[in-house]
Design a protein around this motif. Structure first.
Motif, short mmCIF file in Angstrom:
data_model
loop_
_atom_site.label_atom_id
_atom_site.label_comp_id
_atom_site.label_asym_id
_atom_site.label_seq_id
_atom_site.Cartn_x
_atom_site.Cartn_y
_atom_site.Cartn_z
N THR A 28 0.83 -1.20 0.00
CA THR A 28 0.00 0.00 0.00
C THR A 28 0.86 1.25 0.00
O THR A 28 0.57 2.22 -0.70
N GLN A 31 2.30 1.73 -3.47
CA GLN A 31 1.27 2.13 -4.42
C GLN A 31 0.92 3.60 -4.25
O GLN A 31 0.72 4.31 -5.23
N GLU A 34 3.68 5.66 -5.87
CA GLU A 34 3.66 5.61 -7.32
C GLU A 34 2.52 6.44 -7.91
O GLU A 34 2.66 7.04 -8.96
N ASN A 35 1.37 6.47 -7.22
CA ASN A 35 0.21 7.17 -7.74
C ASN A 35 0.16 8.63 -7.32
O ASN A 35 -0.74 9.35 -7.75
#
Length: 57
Positions: A28, A31, A34-35
């Motif tokens: 998590t 992620q 990265e986002n």
């Protein structure tokens, strides 16, 4: 003998659950990095139709 098998199984289970939770939190975190959830989003319309308020009637 039976208690020993139970103890070994419990230790294996605890190690498995530890790494499972660690993997969830670590995935998590990566992620989110990265986002780029921390950046400001500029007027994104979720329905895909666009922003029709910019056109006069």
């Amino acid at each position: 003998m039976d208690a020993g098998i139970f103890v070994i199984g419990f230790i294996v289970f605890v190690i498995y659950v530890y790494f499972l939770i660690w993997n969830i939190f670590n995935g998590t975190k990566k992620q989110r990095e990265e986002n780029n959830y921390g950046q400001k989003v500029d007027n994104i319309v979720a329905d895909g139709m666009g922003d029709f308020t910019r056109f006069p009637n």
